[in-house]
Scaffold this active site. Sequence first.
Site, PDB file in Angstrom:
ATOM      1  N   ARG A  40      -0.721  -0.963   8.637  1.00  0.00           N
ATOM      2  CA  ARG A  40      -2.137  -0.816   8.848  1.00  0.00           C
ATOM      3  C   ARG A  40      -2.810   0.021   7.771  1.00  0.00           C
ATOM      4  O   ARG A  40      -4.021  -0.021   7.596  1.00  0.00           O
ATOM      5  CB  ARG A  40      -2.343  -0.115  10.202  1.00  0.00           C
ATOM      6  N   GLU A  96      -1.280  -2.036  -1.256  1.00  0.00           N
ATOM      7  CA  GLU A  96      -0.598  -1.023  -0.433  1.00  0.00           C
ATOM      8  C   GLU A  96      -1.418   0.264  -0.373  1.00  0.00           C
ATOM      9  O   GLU A  96      -2.213   0.545  -1.278  1.00  0.00           O
ATOM     10  CB  GLU A  96       0.765  -0.689  -1.056  1.00  0.00           C
ATOM     11  N   ASP A  97      -1.190   1.052   0.669  1.00  0.00           N
ATOM     12  CA  ASP A  97      -1.831   2.365   0.731  1.00  0.00           C
ATOM     13  C   ASP A  97      -1.054   3.379  -0.120  1.00  0.00           C
ATOM     14  O   ASP A  97      -1.617   4.099  -0.920  1.00  0.00           O
ATOM     15  CB  ASP A  97      -1.968   2.858   2.189  1.00  0.00           C
ATOM     16  N   ASP A 100       6.158   5.353  -1.333  1.00  0.00           N
ATOM     17  CA  ASP A 100       6.840   6.627  -1.149  1.00  0.00           C
ATOM     18  C   ASP A 100       8.299   6.449  -1.597  1.00  0.00           C
ATOM     19  O   ASP A 100       8.605   6.562  -2.783  1.00  0.00           O
ATOM     20  CB  ASP A 100       6.691   6.988   0.338  1.00  0.00           C
ATOM     21  N   GLY A 102       9.815   3.640  -1.614  1.00  0.00           N
ATOM     22  CA  GLY A 102       9.899   2.324  -2.253  1.00  0.00           C
ATOM     23  C   GLY A 102      10.589   1.294  -1.371  1.00  0.00           C
ATOM     24  O   GLY A 102      10.676   0.117  -1.718  1.00  0.00           O
ATOM     25  N   LYS A 128       3.963   8.228  -4.751  1.00  0.00           N
ATOM     26  CA  LYS A 128       4.715   9.496  -4.716  1.00  0.00           C
ATOM     27  C   LYS A 128       6.024   9.272  -5.469  1.00  0.00           C
ATOM     28  O   LYS A 128       7.069   9.043  -4.852  1.00  0.00           O
ATOM     29  CB  LYS A 128       5.065   9.854  -3.264  1.00  0.00           C
ATOM     30  N   ARG A 162      -7.317   8.226  10.364  1.00  0.00           N
ATOM     31  CA  ARG A 162      -7.580   7.110   9.446  1.00  0.00           C
ATOM     32  C   ARG A 162      -9.045   7.092   8.993  1.00  0.00           C
ATOM     33  O   ARG A 162      -9.388   6.545   7.953  1.00  0.00           O
ATOM     34  CB  ARG A 162      -7.270   5.771  10.119  1.00  0.00           C
TER      35      ARG A 162
HETATM   36  P1  5GP Z   1       8.054   3.816   1.749  1.00  0.00           P
HETATM   37  O1  5GP Z   1       8.727   2.631   2.380  1.00  0.00           O
HETATM   38  O2  5GP Z   1       7.654   3.580   0.303  1.00  0.00           O
HETATM   39  O3  5GP Z   1       8.889   5.066   1.916  1.00  0.00           O
HETATM   40  O4  5GP Z   1       6.793   4.156   2.596  1.00  0.00           O
HETATM   41  C1  5GP Z   1       5.666   3.405   2.582  1.00  0.00           C
HETATM   42  C2  5GP Z   1       4.887   3.636   3.860  1.00  0.00           C
HETATM   43  O5  5GP Z   1       5.163   4.917   4.456  1.00  0.00           O
HETATM   44  C3  5GP Z   1       3.416   3.654   3.554  1.00  0.00           C
HETATM   45  O6  5GP Z   1       2.876   2.358   3.580  1.00  0.00           O
HETATM   46  C4  5GP Z   1       2.881   4.548   4.656  1.00  0.00           C
HETATM   47  O7  5GP Z   1       2.642   3.797   5.818  1.00  0.00           O
HETATM   48  C5  5GP Z   1       3.988   5.527   4.910  1.00  0.00           C
HETATM   49  N1  5GP Z   1       3.786   6.801   4.170  1.00  0.00           N
HETATM   50  C6  5GP Z   1       4.492   7.281   3.134  1.00  0.00           C
HETATM   51  N2  5GP Z   1       4.008   8.458   2.727  1.00  0.00           N
HETATM   52  C7  5GP Z   1       2.956   8.728   3.523  1.00  0.00           C
HETATM   53  C8  5GP Z   1       2.003   9.805   3.577  1.00  0.00           C
HETATM   54  O8  5GP Z   1       2.016  10.781   2.808  1.00  0.00           O
HETATM   55  N3  5GP Z   1       1.058   9.709   4.522  1.00  0.00           N
HETATM   56  C9  5GP Z   1       0.970   8.676   5.413  1.00  0.00           C
HETATM   57  N4  5GP Z   1      -0.002   8.709   6.300  1.00  0.00           N
HETATM   58  N5  5GP Z   1       1.835   7.641   5.384  1.00  0.00           N
HETATM   59  C10 5GP Z   1       2.816   7.664   4.431  1.00  0.00           C
END
Ligand code: 5GP
Length: 175
Positions: A40, A96-97, A100, A102, A128, A162
């Site tokens: 979302r 993507e938002d 993190d 990956g 990140k 949000r």
């Molecule tokens: P990844 O799979 O790259 O570790 O994480 C991606 C998802 O983790 C993002 O789409 C998001 O939903 C969540 N996420 C990662 N870091 C953050 C953060 O600092 N804040 C929030 N609200 N969500 C995060």
Amino acid sequence: MKLTPLIDRRRIQKRVEELGSEINADYTGCQNLVLVCILRGSFVFFADLIRQISLSFSCEFIQLESYGCGVDSSGSVKIISSSLDNIENSDILVIEDIVDTGLSITILYDYLLSFSPRSLKCCSLLDKPSRRQQPVSINYVGFSIENQFVVGYGLDYDQFYRNLPDICVLDLSKP
Ligand code: 5GP
């Protein structure tokens, strides 16, 4: 919990305009552009970004689940729903938002590649890089940030925050 502003709405708006210009230039003449909103967290960014793109494109939506409630990745990512149809030979741009570890984008790429797109790229509002566990290349990045948990502009903590217009760091250790 303490909220500290990190990126204010003016900086976000300016960067979204810049990203839109880059995408307009890079995809000029593209016949089958599909922008995929990852739900979302990216819905606010997606809504703003698509209005900066003057090309012809269709919109699709995929819902992923990677975080339950909390600030640490559960380590497992699932595709909960997807509206994709007829995207073979399309140029797919994932919106993507935040990237993190990956993990999410890696799983998403595997899924999208199974549709045999002509090209597959990603635009992420936030990155990140210090948290990366999977090597992924992000084609368009809004802002690179440190290892801190952020909320606002579509990003949540346990489904809250949000609606904040600015991106803020959420410190759970502070009252
Ligand atoms: P990844 O799979 O790259 O570790 O994480 C991606 C998802 O983790 C993002 O789409 C998001 O939903 C969540 N996420 C990662 N870091 C953050 C953060 O600092 N804040 C929030 N609200 N969500 C995060």
